[in-house]
Design a protein around this motif. Structure first.
Motif, mmCIF file in Angstrom:
data_model
loop_
_atom_site.group_PDB
_atom_site.id
_atom_site.type_symbol
_atom_site.label_atom_id
_atom_site.label_comp_id
_atom_site.label_asym_id
_atom_site.label_seq_id
_atom_site.Cartn_x
_atom_site.Cartn_y
_atom_site.Cartn_z
ATOM 1 N N GLN A 192 0.813 -1.212 0.000
ATOM 2 C CA GLN A 192 0.000 0.000 0.000
ATOM 3 C C GLN A 192 0.848 1.265 0.000
ATOM 4 O O GLN A 192 0.451 2.279 -0.568
ATOM 5 C CB GLN A 192 -0.933 0.013 1.216
ATOM 6 N N GLN A 193 2.033 1.215 0.624
ATOM 7 C CA GLN A 193 2.858 2.404 0.723
ATOM 8 C C GLN A 193 3.857 2.544 -0.424
ATOM 9 O O GLN A 193 4.179 3.664 -0.821
ATOM 10 C CB GLN A 193 3.600 2.424 2.058
ATOM 11 N N LEU A 194 4.362 1.439 -0.960
ATOM 12 C CA LEU A 194 5.376 1.509 -2.004
ATOM 13 C C LEU A 194 4.795 1.722 -3.395
ATOM 14 O O LEU A 194 5.417 2.359 -4.235
ATOM 15 C CB LEU A 194 6.242 0.250 -1.983
ATOM 16 N N VAL A 195 3.626 1.173 -3.646
ATOM 17 C CA VAL A 195 2.991 1.315 -4.955
ATOM 18 C C VAL A 195 2.153 2.591 -4.932
ATOM 19 O O VAL A 195 1.377 2.799 -3.995
ATOM 20 C CB VAL A 195 2.094 0.090 -5.263
ATOM 21 N N PRO A 196 2.309 3.455 -5.942
ATOM 22 C CA PRO A 196 1.446 4.648 -5.981
ATOM 23 C C PRO A 196 -0.028 4.231 -6.018
ATOM 24 O O PRO A 196 -0.405 3.358 -6.788
ATOM 25 C CB PRO A 196 1.868 5.352 -7.278
ATOM 26 N N PHE A 197 -0.822 4.863 -5.198
ATOM 27 C CA PHE A 197 -2.232 4.493 -5.036
ATOM 28 C C PHE A 197 -2.358 3.007 -4.705
ATOM 29 O O PHE A 197 -3.226 2.309 -5.232
ATOM 30 C CB PHE A 197 -3.045 4.838 -6.284
ATOM 31 N N GLY A 198 -1.484 2.527 -3.835
ATOM 32 C CA GLY A 198 -1.408 1.103 -3.505
ATOM 33 C C GLY A 198 -2.703 0.526 -2.977
ATOM 34 O O GLY A 198 -3.077 -0.592 -3.332
ATOM 35 N N SER A 199 -3.409 1.274 -2.145
ATOM 36 C CA SER A 199 -4.668 0.768 -1.600
ATOM 37 C C SER A 199 -5.709 0.580 -2.703
ATOM 38 O O SER A 199 -6.415 -0.430 -2.733
ATOM 39 C CB SER A 199 -5.216 1.728 -0.547
ATOM 40 N N LEU A 200 -5.776 1.539 -3.614
ATOM 41 C CA LEU A 200 -6.727 1.441 -4.722
ATOM 42 C C LEU A 200 -6.351 0.296 -5.661
ATOM 43 O O LEU A 200 -7.220 -0.470 -6.092
ATOM 44 C CB LEU A 200 -6.786 2.765 -5.489
ATOM 45 N N VAL A 201 -5.074 0.174 -5.971
ATOM 46 C CA VAL A 201 -4.611 -0.908 -6.844
ATOM 47 C C VAL A 201 -4.912 -2.267 -6.212
ATOM 48 O O VAL A 201 -5.407 -3.184 -6.877
ATOM 49 C CB VAL A 201 -3.103 -0.747 -7.152
ATOM 50 N N LEU A 202 -4.621 -2.404 -4.920
ATOM 51 C CA LEU A 202 -4.882 -3.662 -4.224
ATOM 52 C C LEU A 202 -6.374 -3.983 -4.218
ATOM 53 O O LEU A 202 -6.777 -5.125 -4.472
ATOM 54 C CB LEU A 202 -4.344 -3.573 -2.793
ATOM 55 N N PHE A 203 -7.195 -2.976 -3.981
ATOM 56 C CA PHE A 203 -8.644 -3.170 -4.007
ATOM 57 C C PHE A 203 -9.099 -3.642 -5.387
ATOM 58 O O PHE A 203 -9.863 -4.605 -5.513
ATOM 59 C CB PHE A 203 -9.365 -1.882 -3.619
ATOM 60 N N LEU A 204 -8.657 -2.951 -6.438
ATOM 61 C CA LEU A 204 -9.088 -3.305 -7.793
ATOM 62 C C LEU A 204 -8.618 -4.701 -8.189
ATOM 63 O O LEU A 204 -9.367 -5.469 -8.803
ATOM 64 C CB LEU A 204 -8.588 -2.268 -8.796
ATOM 65 N N VAL A 205 -7.388 -5.042 -7.842
ATOM 66 C CA VAL A 205 -6.869 -6.374 -8.175
ATOM 67 C C VAL A 205 -7.683 -7.451 -7.461
ATOM 68 O O VAL A 205 -8.096 -8.441 -8.076
ATOM 69 C CB VAL A 205 -5.366 -6.485 -7.831
#
Length: 189
Positions: free
Chosen positions: A86-99
């Motif tokens: 969540q912290q290293l990937v830009p918009f990590g929380s959103l990316v994780l949610f979408l994936v």
């Protein structure tokens, strides 16, 4: 026969030893069937891992307790991989949610048990994000007594939910959280 001696009902006194030998394997088969019933172990582990998502967002509510009880800091370790993503990937929380939503929940080839647990974890996580926003708007994040008390209550509640979800997933059962599970079932059917 004595009045409380029921052992002779199961086996006669002459055949008591062979009778016990016949009962033991059948009891062992029943216990093995109970353990092996349900989803395979890899599905149980993946379903339990889904609850790391709400746990990673619930940790922010426990900062006050971590300061008071340093041993509780060990509870942060399981969520470390999710927090790093969540912290290293830009918009990590959103990316994780979408994936998770598009690749797992909406994929009919993924077993139902995993889809159920992932969607339930996502819904609990959405509630936590909304609570975090409410805390920010109401300025409860500060050091006020009411803010600390509410924050600790949310943290302990999410701890109980996550432990319940993980334990039930490892048992091969759906974690039945009252309103959330009903919403998950409606979404998946």
């Amino acid at each position: 026969r004595l009045q409380g001696d029921w052992s002779s009902d199961v086996c006669s006194s002459d055949l008591r030893e062979p009778c016990q030998r016949e009962l033991l394997p059948s009891l062992q088969r029943v216990r093995t069937a109970d353990v092996m019933e349900g989803p395979p172990i890899w599905q149980r582990l993946l379903a339990a891992a889904a609850y790391l998502l709400p746990w990673s967002d619930g940790l922010s509510f426990g900062q006050g307790l971590f300061g008071l009880f340093p041993l509780l800091s060990w509870l942060q370790l399981p969520a470390l991989p999710v927090v790093l993503v969540q912290q290293l990937v830009p918009f990590g929380s959103l990316v994780l949610f979408l994936v998770l939503f598009l690749a797992v929940v909406r994929n009919s080839q993924v077993p139902y048990f995993i889809r159920f647990s992932v969607l339930q974890a996502i819904l609990v996580d959405i509630v936590l994000v909304l609570l975090n926003l409410a805390f920010g708007v109401l300025r409860l994040n500060g050091g006020s007594f009411a803010g600390r008390t509410l924050s600790n209550t949310v943290f302990l509640g999410i701890l109980v939910l996550v432990v319940f979800g993980v334990v039930e997933s490892l048992r091969g059962k759906e974690a039945d959280i009252p309103t959330v599970s009903e919403a998950v079932r409606l979404q998946l059917y």
